[in-house]
Scaffold this active site. Structure first.
Site, PDB file in Angstrom:
ATOM      1  N   GLU A 105      36.038  -2.023 -16.870  1.00  0.00           N
ATOM      2  CA  GLU A 105      37.037  -2.166 -15.925  1.00  0.00           C
ATOM      3  C   GLU A 105      37.414  -0.905 -15.246  1.00  0.00           C
ATOM      4  OE1 GLU A 105      41.015  -1.561 -18.149  1.00  0.00           O
ATOM      5  OE2 GLU A 105      41.983  -2.539 -16.252  1.00  0.00           O
ATOM      6  N   ARG A 143      31.266   1.795 -31.407  1.00  0.00           N
ATOM      7  CA  ARG A 143      31.367   2.770 -29.792  1.00  0.00           C
ATOM      8  C   ARG A 143      31.031   4.175 -30.229  1.00  0.00           C
ATOM      9  NH1 ARG A 143      36.988   1.948 -28.397  1.00  0.00           N
ATOM     10  NH2 ARG A 143      36.041   2.238 -26.505  1.00  0.00           N
ATOM     11  N   LYS A 199      39.910   7.075 -22.046  1.00  0.00           N
ATOM     12  CA  LYS A 199      39.857   7.141 -20.841  1.00  0.00           C
ATOM     13  C   LYS A 199      41.306   7.616 -20.392  1.00  0.00           C
ATOM     14  CE  LYS A 199      37.054   3.305 -19.065  1.00  0.00           C
ATOM     15  NZ  LYS A 199      37.380   2.106 -18.157  1.00  0.00           N
TER      16      LYS A 199
END
Length: 555
Positions: free
Chosen positions: A35, A261, A271
């Site tokens: 994204e 992850r 983020k």
RNA sequence: UGGGGGAUCGUCUAAUGGCAGGACGGAUGACUCUGACUCAUCUAGUCUAGGUUCGAAUCCUAGUCCCCCAGCCA
């Protein structure tokens, strides 16, 4: 790009092997779907290397697809940085650059199809009400009062949503699945919401935007993705991923596979919090060399090869884990050791006057550029009566095992001469300001004809025949291994940046360019910062050399 | 307390009923004109308790602990 073509196997590759063996697939198509709402970081690098690495090793393709369905958070700047970073990492998506927003019309038509099947409805509950109706982890939800509208009414309402007839938040399109599903994701999830904001790519063409769950599976299917690899938190969403495809998309369907992850010690991967560090001015930008972003690592001097190697070596599994930051540094040093030209730099200079060396004389001595790579050749460095050595390479009262310079002791100056400390000069406050020494002319080049040995070799630069430089030393941004826990202010490392203004470096570094990498002998790997200029050299410490002496000292 | 996942040396990860292996870290030593690099040796593990089996990290049963899910974010 890269000549390495085979990464270690893992459970995902095993699945692919089986799918190939069974004939389920003839070719493999993966995708990396960021994204564009922030910069890529080392965690994304794991995913990029996984997806592009599989495509490379199986002769398949990997798409770069921007998952740009939330115009409120996304920006062109991020789209550009992401492409730059993926390329820098060493991967090429070729023709396969896609945007979920390019599928908006197609997605809309599929939503209409779902409505026609009676499997989606327009709901006028508020966000709050939807939450209340959803139930809890242990209690089932209840049906929305709008759940049983006719297909015709839903079609009409959805079209009017698109036309902009309704306010933000007043209507959403929901899948009609099961409000009592044990998996909360399946309790009539929202598929479309109204957002009257322009999109960075589609402008004002749309005021309704599809949600992730609706967009992602269909985008994968549209692109004929075979294996859709994502992180563990999407495990619950897989049921919805498959449900949507089953309703409106012909076979074959992509298979979603989840992996853990990357968590790296002392490293922030969120983020949102990384954005906060940038916005609050805690770091100087997304490319601050302390940031775990690819742009930050690049500026710091990390190499793409080291990051790829790291990604390969940490492996892929479904177990949550925390990788030691030192493992990344290990991979980095391994690469840098092979590729970095050596040079000498003195971070904290201490002047040494060689009393028996002729005043005004300057000799050019030959130095090896990279002992790991004979092809790197040699260079000449000037030697003179006054030189600088590192402050920490001299001790007045050396403890046992300190092999460096001390009163009366002889050491080697790298590529130069043996010198012996004869005197120490202090200032009024009692600080050591200068060392007096003598050299042995017979030891030119660094070895003694009589075969005598010295325990230590020091790096040095000539006092006059060297350049001043600014050196930026970095440490972890956080003091805790897991910075995802705790408040930012409490865990920030106040010493994550140390600037040394008065360092001295070899004359040869006059014309370095930003990004150039060096090993400063006996200290570490450094690279030229973009702030650097010929009149003001600036180096970033990428990573120090392994230092068994400092480890010994700490005992 | 519902559902979905996961647990193997300190860390990361292999072993798909058949010798628990590798890497990082740590320790010791060798080498060395970088206390770097390199090399050698060592260190250390199957979450627990039962069961099946000639044989279990792997299969079964019962536990324990950890992660994710109640956005109109992704």
């Amino acid at each position: 790009m890269d000549t390495k073509t085979n990464s270690p196997s893992n459970f995902i590759r095993n699945i692919i092997d089986e799918d190939l063996a069974s004939g389920k697939h003839k070719a493999i198509v993966t995708r990396f779907p960021p994204e564009p709402n922030g910069y890529l970081h080392i965690g994304h690098a794991k995913s990029i290397c996984l997806n592009f690495g599989i495509a490379r090793d199986y002769g398949g393709t990997c798409h770069l697809r921007f998952d740009d369905t939330n115009p409120e958070k996304e920006e062109i700047e991020y789209i550009e940085s992401i492409q730059e970073d993926v390329r820098w990492l060493g991967f090429d998506w070729g023709e396969h650059l896609y945007f979920a927003s390019d599928y908006f019309e197609q997605l809309y038509n599929l939503a209409v199809e779902l409505i026609k099947q009676g499997k989606a409805y327009v709901c006028e509950l508020s966000a709050d009400q939807i939450r209340q109706y959803r139930g809890t982890l242990t209690e089932p939800g209840k049906d929305s009062p709008y759940r049983n509208r006719s297909v015709e009414e839903n079609l009409d309402l959805f079209e009017r949503m698109r036309r902009g007839e309704f306010e933000e938040g007043s209507h959403v399109l929901r899948a009609k699945i099961d409000m009592s599903a044990a998996n909360i994701v399946m309790r009539d999830p929202t598929l479309y919401r109204i957002r009257k904001v322009s999109h960075h790519r589609t402008g004002d063409a749309w005021c309704i935007y599809p949600m992730y769950d609706f967009t992602h599976c269909l985008s994968d299917a549209i692109e004929s993705i075979t294996h859709s690899i994502c992180t563990l938190e999407f495990e619950n969403n897989r049921a919805l991923y498959e449900w949507i495809l089953e309703q409106v998309y012909p076979q074959p369907h992509p298979r979603q596979i989840e992996f853990a992850r990357l968590n790296l010690s002392y490293t922030m991967m969120s983020k949102r919090k990384l954005l906060e560090l940038v916005n609050e001015g805690i770091v100087k930008g997304w490319d601050d060399p302390r940031m775990p972003t690819l742009s930050g690592l690049r500026r710091r001097g990390y190499t793409p090869a080291a990051i790829r190697d790291f990604a390969d070596r940490i492996g892929v599994s479904k177990a949550n884990s925390m990788v030691d930051y030192s493992f990344l540094e290990h991979c980095l040093r391994e690469d840098l050791n092979q590729s970095s030209p050596r040079t000498m730099a003195v971070l904290r200079p201490l002047k040494v006057v060689i009393e028996n060396y002729p005043e005004g004389q300057v000799e050019q001595l030959e130095a090896v550029n990279n002992p790991q790579d004979p092809k790197a050749g040699t260079r000449l460095i000037p030697f003179a009566r006054e030189i600088y050595i590192e402050q920490e390479d001299f001790m007045m009262d050396p403890p046992k095992k300190f092999f460096r310079l001390a009163p009366g002791r002889e050491v080697r100056l790298r590529f130069a001469y043996f010198i012996t400390c004869t005197d120490v000069i202090y200032d009024a406050e009692g600080n050591i300001v200068e060392i007096r020494a003598t050299y042995d002319p017979e030891t030119k080049g660094g070895s003694a004809p009589d075969g005598r040995k010295v325990k230590s070799t020091l790096h040095w630069v000539a006092a006059e025949q060297s350049l001043q430089a600014e050196i930026r030393l970095y440490d972890h941004l956080f003091t805790t291994e897991d910075p995802s826990e705790g408040d930012l202010e409490d865990i920030l490392n106040p010493n994550s940046l140390e600037v040394l203004e008065g360092a001295r470096v070899e004359l040869n570094l006059q014309d370095v360019q930003p990004g150039d990498r060096f090993q400063f002998e006996r200290i570490g790997y450094f690279c030229v910062d973009p702030d650097s200029s010929p009149t003001h050299l600036v180096f970033n410490r990428t990573v120090s050399l392994r230092d068994t002496w400092s480890k010994l000292q700490q005992k």
